[in-house]
Design a protein around this motif. Structure first.
Motif, mmCIF file in Angstrom:
data_model
loop_
_atom_site.group_PDB
_atom_site.id
_atom_site.type_symbol
_atom_site.label_atom_id
_atom_site.label_comp_id
_atom_site.label_asym_id
_atom_site.label_seq_id
_atom_site.Cartn_x
_atom_site.Cartn_y
_atom_site.Cartn_z
ATOM 1 N N ALA A 74 -2.355 10.040 -33.521
ATOM 2 C CA ALA A 74 -1.530 11.212 -33.164
ATOM 3 C C ALA A 74 -1.521 12.204 -34.334
ATOM 4 O O ALA A 74 -1.464 11.786 -35.490
ATOM 5 N N ASP A 75 -1.612 13.491 -34.000
ATOM 6 C CA ASP A 75 -1.539 14.483 -35.079
ATOM 7 C C ASP A 75 -0.070 14.765 -35.426
ATOM 8 O O ASP A 75 0.844 14.220 -34.797
ATOM 9 N N GLU A 76 0.137 15.618 -36.424
ATOM 10 C CA GLU A 76 1.500 15.864 -36.933
ATOM 11 C C GLU A 76 2.430 16.407 -35.840
ATOM 12 O O GLU A 76 3.581 15.995 -35.722
ATOM 13 N N ARG A 77 1.878 17.331 -35.026
ATOM 14 C CA ARG A 77 2.688 17.942 -33.973
ATOM 15 C C ARG A 77 3.083 16.896 -32.921
ATOM 16 O O ARG A 77 4.226 16.856 -32.461
ATOM 17 N N GLU A 78 2.131 16.028 -32.580
ATOM 18 C CA GLU A 78 2.427 14.983 -31.583
ATOM 19 C C GLU A 78 3.433 13.972 -32.124
ATOM 20 O O GLU A 78 4.297 13.506 -31.391
ATOM 21 N N ARG A 79 3.300 13.663 -33.418
ATOM 22 C CA ARG A 79 4.254 12.723 -34.029
ATOM 23 C C ARG A 79 5.672 13.289 -33.989
ATOM 24 O O ARG A 79 6.629 12.584 -33.715
ATOM 25 N N GLN A 80 5.772 14.582 -34.271
ATOM 26 C CA GLN A 80 7.099 15.240 -34.244
ATOM 27 C C GLN A 80 7.654 15.242 -32.818
ATOM 28 O O GLN A 80 8.839 14.987 -32.617
ATOM 29 N N ALA A 81 6.765 15.540 -31.856
ATOM 30 C CA ALA A 81 7.203 15.578 -30.449
ATOM 31 C C ALA A 81 7.682 14.183 -30.018
ATOM 32 O O ALA A 81 8.732 14.049 -29.385
ATOM 33 N N ASP A 82 6.930 13.147 -30.389
ATOM 34 C CA ASP A 82 7.303 11.767 -30.024
ATOM 35 C C ASP A 82 8.636 11.391 -30.653
ATOM 36 O O ASP A 82 9.488 10.755 -30.029
ATOM 37 N N SER A 83 8.796 11.796 -31.920
ATOM 38 C CA SER A 83 10.008 11.465 -32.651
ATOM 39 C C SER A 83 11.231 12.145 -32.023
ATOM 40 O O SER A 83 12.276 11.520 -31.827
ATOM 41 N N ARG A 84 11.073 13.421 -31.694
ATOM 42 C CA ARG A 84 12.200 14.159 -31.093
ATOM 43 C C ARG A 84 12.538 13.619 -29.713
ATOM 44 O O ARG A 84 13.706 13.529 -29.327
ATOM 45 N N ALA A 85 11.483 13.256 -28.960
ATOM 46 C CA ALA A 85 11.721 12.708 -27.619
ATOM 47 C C ALA A 85 12.458 11.365 -27.723
ATOM 48 O O ALA A 85 13.391 11.098 -26.953
ATOM 49 N N GLY A 86 12.064 10.549 -28.696
ATOM 50 C CA GLY A 86 12.731 9.260 -28.904
ATOM 51 C C GLY A 86 14.179 9.446 -29.290
ATOM 52 O O GLY A 86 15.064 8.719 -28.823
ATOM 53 N N ASP A 87 14.422 10.439 -30.133
ATOM 54 C CA ASP A 87 15.781 10.754 -30.579
ATOM 55 C C ASP A 87 16.668 11.136 -29.387
ATOM 56 O O ASP A 87 17.748 10.566 -29.176
ATOM 57 N N LEU A 88 16.185 12.069 -28.550
ATOM 58 C CA LEU A 88 17.013 12.537 -27.428
ATOM 59 C C LEU A 88 17.171 11.476 -26.340
ATOM 60 O O LEU A 88 18.210 11.411 -25.692
ATOM 61 N N ALA A 119 19.828 0.585 -15.515
ATOM 62 C CA ALA A 119 19.415 1.930 -15.080
ATOM 63 C C ALA A 119 19.353 2.884 -16.272
ATOM 64 O O ALA A 119 18.468 3.741 -16.350
ATOM 65 N N SER A 120 20.295 2.721 -17.217
ATOM 66 C CA SER A 120 20.303 3.596 -18.410
ATOM 67 C C SER A 120 19.043 3.387 -19.235
ATOM 68 O O SER A 120 18.461 4.352 -19.749
ATOM 69 N N LEU A 121 18.628 2.112 -19.349
ATOM 70 C CA LEU A 121 17.389 1.827 -20.085
ATOM 71 C C LEU A 121 16.194 2.485 -19.393
ATOM 72 O O LEU A 121 15.351 3.101 -20.055
ATOM 73 N N MET A 122 16.153 2.355 -18.078
ATOM 74 C CA MET A 122 15.033 2.960 -17.321
ATOM 75 C C MET A 122 15.043 4.477 -17.483
ATOM 76 O O MET A 122 14.008 5.093 -17.759
ATOM 77 N N LEU A 123 16.236 5.075 -17.298
ATOM 78 C CA LEU A 123 16.340 6.540 -17.380
ATOM 79 C C LEU A 123 15.987 7.056 -18.764
ATOM 80 O O LEU A 123 15.361 8.103 -18.902
ATOM 81 N N SER A 124 16.405 6.304 -19.798
ATOM 82 C CA SER A 124 16.094 6.775 -21.160
ATOM 83 C C SER A 124 14.590 6.724 -21.415
ATOM 84 O O SER A 124 14.040 7.608 -22.071
ATOM 85 N N GLN A 125 13.911 5.715 -20.855
ATOM 86 C CA GLN A 125 12.451 5.644 -21.012
ATOM 87 C C GLN A 125 11.772 6.786 -20.268
ATOM 88 O O GLN A 125 10.860 7.422 -20.797
ATOM 89 N N ILE A 126 12.241 7.042 -19.036
ATOM 90 C CA ILE A 126 11.662 8.139 -18.245
ATOM 91 C C ILE A 126 11.911 9.466 -18.962
ATOM 92 O O ILE A 126 11.019 10.308 -19.082
ATOM 93 N N ALA A 127 13.137 9.616 -19.479
ATOM 94 C CA ALA A 127 13.481 10.855 -20.208
ATOM 95 C C ALA A 127 12.609 11.007 -21.443
ATOM 96 O O ALA A 127 12.189 12.128 -21.781
ATOM 97 N N GLU A 128 12.325 9.892 -22.129
ATOM 98 C CA GLU A 128 11.499 9.975 -23.342
ATOM 99 C C GLU A 128 10.109 10.534 -23.009
ATOM 100 O O GLU A 128 9.618 11.441 -23.695
#
Lengths: 140, 144
Positions: A74-88, A119-128
């Motif tokens: 993953a490049d820097e931009r993708e790493r940041q996107a993954d990190s932010r998505a994981g955070d939210l 359901a929260s676990l599923m939704l958080s994964q889908i949201a990620e």
């Protein structure tokens, strides 16, 4: 569309279909019982196996279609996107669990608390995965 | 130590103090009952109020202390490094939170007690919140 975005779309679709299938089974069992159905081990195991197999198949197909992109880190931009998505997505999970915790003392239904947590676990994964797609596209 | 670092350290300690207090009371109630105490709205609300009060007061006091002593940037300013640390810490915290939810859910399959699931989920949340605060402190002490 980049390889990572395609993977995120595939995972989001798999998790959504798997989640709908699981909760449809739980709803049918609850209607039949006349109360919230307890967690049914075969359904839980079937859901996990379904998700794992579908993910392996989807990733293999995507990887064969573009092997170079699949092996690239993953490049820097993708790493940041993954990190932010994981955070939210953590907030989605936290909010779901808190809703379950507030619901439980009112109804004293442990099975419902379990299903809300699941359901929260599923939704958080889908949201990620959804958020990853959003950040890949918007670049924000 | 920056304002945010001190704030997160104080909040992490507040989370642990409030969480320990909550579980100490549940433990006492359970001993008195002879079985696991059911969730209590008053206790749960008191836990949330104590947690918010402790973390709010610690940030307020730290802010006042920093405002008197610091000649540098405005107290509470959030720079690029703060943002990076926040992102890294929250991303790792989401994994801890997921684990803190997975474990009670899997455990529930064996014990089938809603009360135990409730208390163990609160334990998972306390653990995730404290981890988030201490990860901030850890990342502030690394060279980003």
């Amino acid at each position: 569309m980049s390889f990572r975005e395609q993977s995120a779309w595939a995972m989001m679709a798999i998790l959504t279909v798997g989640g709908l299938w699981y909760f449809n089974k739980v709803r049918a069992a609850s209607v039949a019982l006349g109360e919230t159905a307890p967690p049914i081990m075969p359904f839980v195991i079937a859901y996990i196996v379904l998700i794992v197999i579908a993910s392996i198949v989807a990733m293999s197909v995507l990887g064969m279609a573009s092997p170079e992109a699949a092996n690239a880190p993953a490049d820097e931009r993708e790493r940041q996107a993954d990190s932010r998505a994981g955070d939210l997505s953590g907030y989605v999970l936290g909010a779901g669990v808190i809703i379950g915790l507030l619901h439980y003392p009112l109804h004293m239904d442990g099975n419902m608390l379990y299903h809300i947590g699941f359901a929260s676990l599923m939704l958080s994964q889908i949201a990620e995965y959804g958020l990853r797609i959003w950040y890949y596209r918007t670049g924000s | 130590m920056s304002f945010w670092e001190k704030g997160y350290l104080a909040t992490g300690l507040a989370v642990l103090v409030a969480g320990s207090g909550y579980f100490a009371i549940v433990w006492k109630q359970s001993l008195a009952l002879g079985s696991l105490a059911p969730p209590n709205w008053i206790l749960f609300s008191a836990y949330l109020v104590v947690l918010m009060a402790l973390s709010g007061v610690s940030f307020l006091l730290l802010g006042r202390a920093e405002a008197r002593s610091d000649d540098g940037p405005e107290v509470g300013d959030f720079d690029e490094r703060d943002r990076l640390i926040r992102m890294k810490s929250l991303s790792a915290t989401s994994h801890v939170l997921s684990l803190g939810v997975y474990v009670p859910l899997v455990w529930f399959l064996f014990h089938q007690s809603g009360d135990l699931l409730f208390h163990s989920l609160i334990g998972g949340l306390v653990l995730a919140e404290a981890t988030m605060c201490f990860l901030h402190v850890f990342n502030y002490n690394r060279a980003y």
